[in-house]
Design a protein around this motif. Structure first.
Motif, mmCIF file in Angstrom:
data_model
loop_
_atom_site.group_PDB
_atom_site.id
_atom_site.type_symbol
_atom_site.label_atom_id
_atom_site.label_comp_id
_atom_site.label_asym_id
_atom_site.label_seq_id
_atom_site.Cartn_x
_atom_site.Cartn_y
_atom_site.Cartn_z
ATOM 1 N N THR A 1 0.835 -1.188 0.000
ATOM 2 C CA THR A 1 0.000 0.000 0.000
ATOM 3 C C THR A 1 0.878 1.249 0.000
ATOM 4 O O THR A 1 2.079 1.153 0.176
ATOM 5 N N GLY A 2 0.270 2.399 -0.135
ATOM 6 C CA GLY A 2 1.019 3.639 -0.210
ATOM 7 C C GLY A 2 1.782 3.999 1.044
ATOM 8 O O GLY A 2 2.752 4.737 1.001
ATOM 9 N N ASN A 3 1.359 3.466 2.196
ATOM 10 C CA ASN A 3 2.036 3.784 3.453
ATOM 11 C C ASN A 3 3.133 2.780 3.794
ATOM 12 O O ASN A 3 3.714 2.832 4.867
ATOM 13 N N GLY A 4 3.402 1.850 2.887
ATOM 14 C CA GLY A 4 4.453 0.869 3.110
ATOM 15 C C GLY A 4 4.007 -0.352 3.888
ATOM 16 O O GLY A 4 4.770 -1.294 4.049
ATOM 17 N N MET A 5 2.787 -0.350 4.382
ATOM 18 C CA MET A 5 2.285 -1.492 5.136
ATOM 19 C C MET A 5 1.679 -2.514 4.178
ATOM 20 O O MET A 5 0.961 -2.156 3.251
ATOM 21 N N VAL A 6 1.989 -3.775 4.418
ATOM 22 C CA VAL A 6 1.458 -4.865 3.603
ATOM 23 C C VAL A 6 0.626 -5.752 4.520
ATOM 24 O O VAL A 6 1.129 -6.208 5.550
ATOM 25 N N PRO A 7 -0.631 -6.004 4.164
ATOM 26 C CA PRO A 7 -1.440 -6.890 5.005
ATOM 27 C C PRO A 7 -0.794 -8.270 5.124
ATOM 28 O O PRO A 7 -0.193 -8.777 4.167
ATOM 29 N N TYR A 8 -0.934 -8.877 6.300
ATOM 30 C CA TYR A 8 -0.328 -10.182 6.543
ATOM 31 C C TYR A 8 -0.749 -11.197 5.482
ATOM 32 O O TYR A 8 0.083 -11.967 4.989
ATOM 33 N N GLU A 9 -2.013 -11.221 5.124
ATOM 34 C CA GLU A 9 -2.514 -12.197 4.161
ATOM 35 C C GLU A 9 -1.819 -12.047 2.809
ATOM 36 O O GLU A 9 -1.489 -13.035 2.158
#
Length: 68
Positions: A1-9
């Motif tokens: 995502t744009g904030n650098g966070m990637v969902p665990y799934e």
């Protein structure tokens, strides 16, 4: 995502199956100590199936209740 966070799934589905147990262990260690870390692991890109090496710089973020 744009904030650098990637969902665990999303992350766990992309990591190569033979690498996932060790990567999950390392991720859990980072979360337990509420720390920061750098890990290198392999993923399979969904759009073309290519295997890539990823260097992830991670930091545990917590909510107001202190949960990761």
């Amino acid at each position: 995502t744009g904030n650098g966070m990637v969902p665990y799934e999303t992350w766990s589905a992309a990591v190569l199956p033979e690498d996932l147990p060790e990567q999950e262990r390392l991720l859990q260690e980072t979360m337990t100590r509420r720390g920061r870390g750098v890990r290198v692991f392999r993923i399979t890109r969904a759009k073309d199936g290519m295997v890539r090496h990823i260097e992830a710089i991670e930091a545990v973020r917590t909510n107001a209740q202190g949960q990761a």
